[in-house]
Motif scaffolding. Sequence first.
Motif, mmCIF file in Angstrom:
data_model
loop_
_atom_site.group_PDB
_atom_site.id
_atom_site.type_symbol
_atom_site.label_atom_id
_atom_site.label_comp_id
_atom_site.label_asym_id
_atom_site.label_seq_id
_atom_site.Cartn_x
_atom_site.Cartn_y
_atom_site.Cartn_z
ATOM 1 N N LEU A 950 -33.555 -44.633 35.099
ATOM 2 C CA LEU A 950 -33.001 -45.971 34.873
ATOM 3 C C LEU A 950 -34.120 -46.974 34.583
ATOM 4 N N ILE A 951 -35.242 -46.807 35.263
ATOM 5 C CA ILE A 951 -36.381 -47.687 35.004
ATOM 6 C C ILE A 951 -36.896 -47.473 33.578
ATOM 7 N N GLN A 952 -36.859 -46.210 33.121
ATOM 8 C CA GLN A 952 -37.243 -45.933 31.736
ATOM 9 C C GLN A 952 -36.327 -46.659 30.761
ATOM 10 N N HIS A 953 -35.045 -46.643 31.067
ATOM 11 C CA HIS A 953 -34.103 -47.398 30.232
ATOM 12 C C HIS A 953 -34.499 -48.863 30.196
ATOM 13 N N LEU A 954 -34.835 -49.360 31.375
ATOM 14 C CA LEU A 954 -35.156 -50.778 31.508
ATOM 15 C C LEU A 954 -36.419 -51.128 30.735
ATOM 16 N N SER A 955 -37.371 -50.206 30.749
ATOM 17 C CA SER A 955 -38.643 -50.483 30.069
ATOM 18 C C SER A 955 -38.577 -50.215 28.577
ATOM 19 N N GLY A 956 -37.484 -49.560 28.157
ATOM 20 C CA GLY A 956 -37.339 -49.283 26.736
ATOM 21 C C GLY A 956 -38.009 -48.017 26.299
ATOM 22 N N SER A 957 -38.538 -47.193 27.235
ATOM 23 C CA SER A 957 -39.256 -45.983 26.856
ATOM 24 C C SER A 957 -38.369 -44.758 26.794
ATOM 25 N N SER A 958 -37.112 -44.907 27.204
ATOM 26 C CA SER A 958 -36.209 -43.762 27.173
ATOM 27 C C SER A 958 -35.801 -43.445 25.750
ATOM 28 N N HIS A 959 -35.675 -42.169 25.464
ATOM 29 C CA HIS A 959 -35.215 -41.753 24.137
ATOM 30 C C HIS A 959 -33.785 -42.186 23.895
ATOM 31 N N ASN A 960 -33.045 -42.376 24.978
ATOM 32 C CA ASN A 960 -31.637 -42.745 24.840
ATOM 33 C C ASN A 960 -31.429 -44.238 24.992
ATOM 34 N N GLN A 961 -32.508 -45.006 24.921
ATOM 35 C CA GLN A 961 -32.411 -46.446 25.130
ATOM 36 C C GLN A 961 -31.473 -47.096 24.115
ATOM 37 N N VAL A 962 -30.537 -47.885 24.609
ATOM 38 C CA VAL A 962 -29.643 -48.644 23.749
ATOM 39 C C VAL A 962 -30.255 -50.017 23.527
ATOM 40 N N GLN A 963 -30.433 -50.388 22.278
ATOM 41 C CA GLN A 963 -31.037 -51.671 21.955
ATOM 42 C C GLN A 963 -30.007 -52.786 22.144
ATOM 43 N N VAL A 964 -30.336 -53.750 22.968
ATOM 44 C CA VAL A 964 -29.433 -54.876 23.225
ATOM 45 C C VAL A 964 -30.232 -56.163 23.189
ATOM 46 N N ALA A 965 -29.487 -57.251 23.041
ATOM 47 C CA ALA A 965 -30.135 -58.564 23.098
ATOM 48 C C ALA A 965 -30.644 -58.808 24.511
ATOM 49 N N GLN A 966 -31.868 -59.287 24.642
ATOM 50 C CA GLN A 966 -32.471 -59.488 25.953
ATOM 51 C C GLN A 966 -32.537 -60.975 26.297
ATOM 52 N N HIS A 967 -32.274 -61.269 27.560
ATOM 53 C CA HIS A 967 -32.502 -62.632 28.029
ATOM 54 C C HIS A 967 -34.009 -62.900 28.088
ATOM 55 N N GLU A 968 -34.369 -64.125 28.016
ATOM 56 C CA GLU A 968 -35.781 -64.486 28.169
ATOM 57 C C GLU A 968 -36.221 -64.164 29.585
ATOM 58 N N ARG A 969 -37.372 -63.513 29.711
ATOM 59 C CA ARG A 969 -37.877 -63.132 31.028
ATOM 60 C C ARG A 969 -38.417 -64.347 31.776
ATOM 61 N N VAL A 970 -38.162 -64.372 33.079
ATOM 62 C CA VAL A 970 -38.747 -65.432 33.904
ATOM 63 C C VAL A 970 -40.257 -65.291 33.913
ATOM 64 N N ILE A 971 -40.736 -64.059 34.079
ATOM 65 C CA ILE A 971 -42.167 -63.752 33.989
ATOM 66 C C ILE A 971 -42.329 -62.783 32.829
ATOM 67 N N ALA A 972 -43.036 -63.199 31.802
ATOM 68 C CA ALA A 972 -43.145 -62.393 30.598
ATOM 69 C C ALA A 972 -43.727 -61.022 30.899
ATOM 70 N N GLU A 973 -43.415 -60.047 30.011
ATOM 71 C CA GLU A 973 -43.876 -58.676 30.216
ATOM 72 C C GLU A 973 -45.393 -58.592 30.290
ATOM 73 N N ASP A 974 -46.115 -59.441 29.501
ATOM 74 C CA ASP A 974 -47.581 -59.352 29.459
ATOM 75 C C ASP A 974 -48.263 -60.293 30.440
ATOM 76 N N ASN A 975 -47.458 -60.967 31.284
ATOM 77 C CA ASN A 975 -48.022 -61.900 32.253
ATOM 78 C C ASN A 975 -48.678 -61.113 33.379
ATOM 79 N N GLY A 976 -49.925 -61.501 33.744
ATOM 80 C CA GLY A 976 -50.654 -60.807 34.813
ATOM 81 C C GLY A 976 -49.976 -60.883 36.155
ATOM 82 N N LEU A 977 -49.124 -61.909 36.359
ATOM 83 C CA LEU A 977 -48.415 -62.019 37.630
ATOM 84 C C LEU A 977 -47.516 -60.802 37.900
ATOM 85 N N ARG A 978 -47.079 -60.143 36.830
ATOM 86 C CA ARG A 978 -46.169 -59.021 37.029
ATOM 87 C C ARG A 978 -46.820 -57.918 37.861
ATOM 88 N N ARG A 979 -48.150 -57.743 37.727
ATOM 89 C CA ARG A 979 -48.816 -56.704 38.498
ATOM 90 C C ARG A 979 -48.779 -57.016 39.982
#
Length: 1006
Positions: A950-979
């Motif tokens: 499920l986390i793979q689905h969430l990260s978009g790395s799954s082969h079966n990932q369904v492409q959907v419109a995404q909400h704007e992230r509160v903390i961007a994917e490349d933001n260092g705070l995420r670590r």
Amino acid sequence: MPKISVVIPAYNVGRYLPECLASISSQDYKDFEALVINDASTDNTAAVAAEAAGKDERIRLVEHPSNMGTHLTRRTGVQEAKGEYTFFLDGDDALAPSMLSELSEAIDLHPADIMHFGITVTAANGTLDRERQDFESFNNKPTKPSQGLDIVRDIFDEDRGQQVDWRFTQRLYKTALLKKAFAVMTDNRLGRSQDGYECFVTSALAQSYQPIKECRGYRYYYGRGISGTAQITPKLYARYCREFQSNFAAAYDFANSQHSAILQKCALGFEHKGTEILANDWLLRIDDKHKAEAAHGMSDVFGPAITGREIYRFIRDRAYDFLHQKSAINDTDPLWGWKAIADRIFVNSAPPLQLERYQSMRSKANEHLTDLKARQTLDAYNRQRIRIFITTHKKVDIPKSEILQPVQVGPGLKKARMKNTLHDDDGINISEKNPRYCELTTQYWAWKNVDADYYGFCHYRRYFDFSKDTHRENTYGEIMDDYIDDAAIKRYGLDDATISATVKGYDVITTGIKDLRTTIDNWGSPLALYRAAPDLYLKDLQKACAIVMKSHPDYSDDVKQYLHGHYSCFCNMFIMRKDLFFAYCQWLFPILDEFEQSTDMSAYSQEGLRTPGHLAERLFNIWLIHQRRIKPTLRIKELQCVHFTHPEQQTICRPLELADNTKEIIPVVFAANDAYVPMLTTAIYSLLLNASDKYHYDIVVLERDISKQHKAVMRKFLVSSPNITLRFVNVEREIAGCNLTTSNQHISIETYYRFIIQTVLPFYDKVLYLDSDLVVNDDIADLYNTDLGTDLLAAIHDIDYLGNLNNMDGKRLRYSRQVLGMRDPYSYFQAGVLLLNTAEMRKLHSLPEWLRLSSNTSFIYNDQDVLNAQCQGRVTYLDWSWNVIHDCDTRLERIFSHAPANAYRDYLQSRKQPRIIHYAGFIKPWNDASCDLADVYWSYARQTPFYESLIQHLSGSSHNQVQVAQHERVIAEDNGLRRLVDPIAPIGSARREILKTVARAVEGRH
């Protein structure tokens, strides 16, 4: 006080009573009394008895003011009896003149509590003499004296074989014993089998038992009253069932009152034996056309396990008779009707002993049937002069044919032998070579052990097309089809008449001889094709050909012509006249044997080990070229080869059989594909986490492609409690041939599976269906227990649809009325949570009809729309909390809020304590962790073995990932705070939601 009292319970026996009483008055013994207890007869019984009493003072009439039944009438007689000993005489029977004097002498010799005399049986009312003889022989069978509890055990204890009958009227009792026994017997009116109950109590209280079977002065008329084999109606049989059950219950009550384990065991023996006697009436006295109705009546009283066992008992016995007599059974034999009835008796739960007895009897009956069918099938095979052998190593569908004959192949067959098939390890064989020789072990076995005019060979996936039609082939020269069903059998002529007509007149039949320049990847020649085959070595083909040319020099030109030519047939499939087949085998197998002995294949792959089988395909072509050359008049025919992709036998979902009948079964159905397994597992896990241990949850997953690995993981994770069953049902066949499409890209084909439920689960009349994109927060038993009455289903209003109905453009309203034909569009329900009344749905439409209706391309939500259109007016509406649709893409504000005010209010209220959260729509927790109510979803999902998927689905790395419109992230994917944030507040956690709220507030976003 007279020495002997004769008690005559009498009800409407006026036509027989004169003979009975005359036989008493004419006794050569004088010290007796005869008590006629008239049970409020409506005929002349009382008058006959009064007249006899007026002539013989030893005869006394006692009147019942109202009818009370035989049991209570006997009790009255016992209460009135004054003799030292008493016995019962039915008013339609009689006594021999010396009966009482013989009894008196026996009393003097053996003054036991119970004296068991014999009977003389006379056939009445058309009873067959054979039946009379059998009845008389059984009741005069010698018995042994006994004392104490041995008396009742010899009659009722199954461990002792129940060797003594329980006929209450065939015994002479000490009157004191009878008075004691009837004083503790039930006050209830009884019926058939009351003899067994009265004998049970009286024998349990007796201290001594003496057989006097040589005394046979009791004249019993077999066929009068309720004895014999006269036909009865299902209604009367149902009454008999209730009467037997009452007697069994009374026996258990007495045993329990005595606090005796032995008596409890004997009461069980009484129930078992009595049920068999009752079931014999079903067999002998119910017309075949009424047997199903009578079985239903029996099941209503005793339950399906007991009823099913008794019918399977008859199936077992009849099948055994056929086996023992080595006679054939035809398709019209009544056994098949009994089998159909037994198979329709669904045993979901029963007490452990009942279930064990049912399963044991069913197993033995089916074993005998299988053996019987196998013997008849093999006999039919051996009679055939055209024999085409189908090589298989597992159970598969085989056309119903006496010419097409399955052969189970491979080593170790003694441990896993299939019945109804031939076996390549019988007789002279090379079965152990099957891993290398493949279907050649069948050919060798047939060569050495079978006599026929024609020998043919196919594979369980590949058959000849015997029809006259030419069917389209793929690039490999095969006709591709899915199932071996009736349609396929007709399409390809896989019936005996067509096969026989096709084969006769030819010497050799092969699969199509193909031009390799235009088929099978266009390799051009057999040599080039073999060179290109993975896991096969060209040197092996060259070696085999060298052996041919050395052993048979006259084949040298044929070898070269084949290897460097352009034509070949494949699959080791052929049909040959006997002389040619034997000649081919005598040529082929020595070549392969020499090849094996001179070749080291120890390092070969699994496919490489099958080299002898691959070589045989090529060697057959060489042999055939040679035969053509030396026998120009040889009649050779080519037939197309049809390849079935799904030959496996269909797995039929059967009723659960639970040993704990205290738990109601709740069937819950999901539908999913392999890609949806992580979501399916989360949904089921949430359900089970909130399930009650008061119920058994039968979880059935309808699927087509879920992998074995995923199924294994799911079973290991989910089936951790004895009140859970997880089953997978492949529905491929149910939808085969149906052109199923959806009008919405976010809806999969699995959405149609809810229609299949009524077909694949015929033993359930009510089923809960749940979509897989939801989580359950409460016990679904509360939902399942909703009373549906005659409504087709129960569901929850669709808040999204209701909101769309109020759009100002009026499109959805017009659609609902004009396309769906809904009288009240605001009654539209959401189909992700459905409590289905499958009993009523089967009556409304068959599966093909449902699928045809839902294929309407004008529908927006195919299956959901057709359910609303077809079920309107017959829907029970559930509380909104049972299907709370999450806020997908701000639809709550944009759409839900436009629904009628009361609906919107109820929806909002349900969000406070949602019992089921349904993530309908294209935004899901596994593709947007910030979506509405995602924290609840992840609280379940992170506990499952598919969390990482499920986390793979969430990260978009799954082969079966369904492409959907995404909400704007509160903390961007490349933001260092995420670590820093991710480890302390995992995606979907409550802590994560709090941090997101704080972050939005800081950034001014709400």
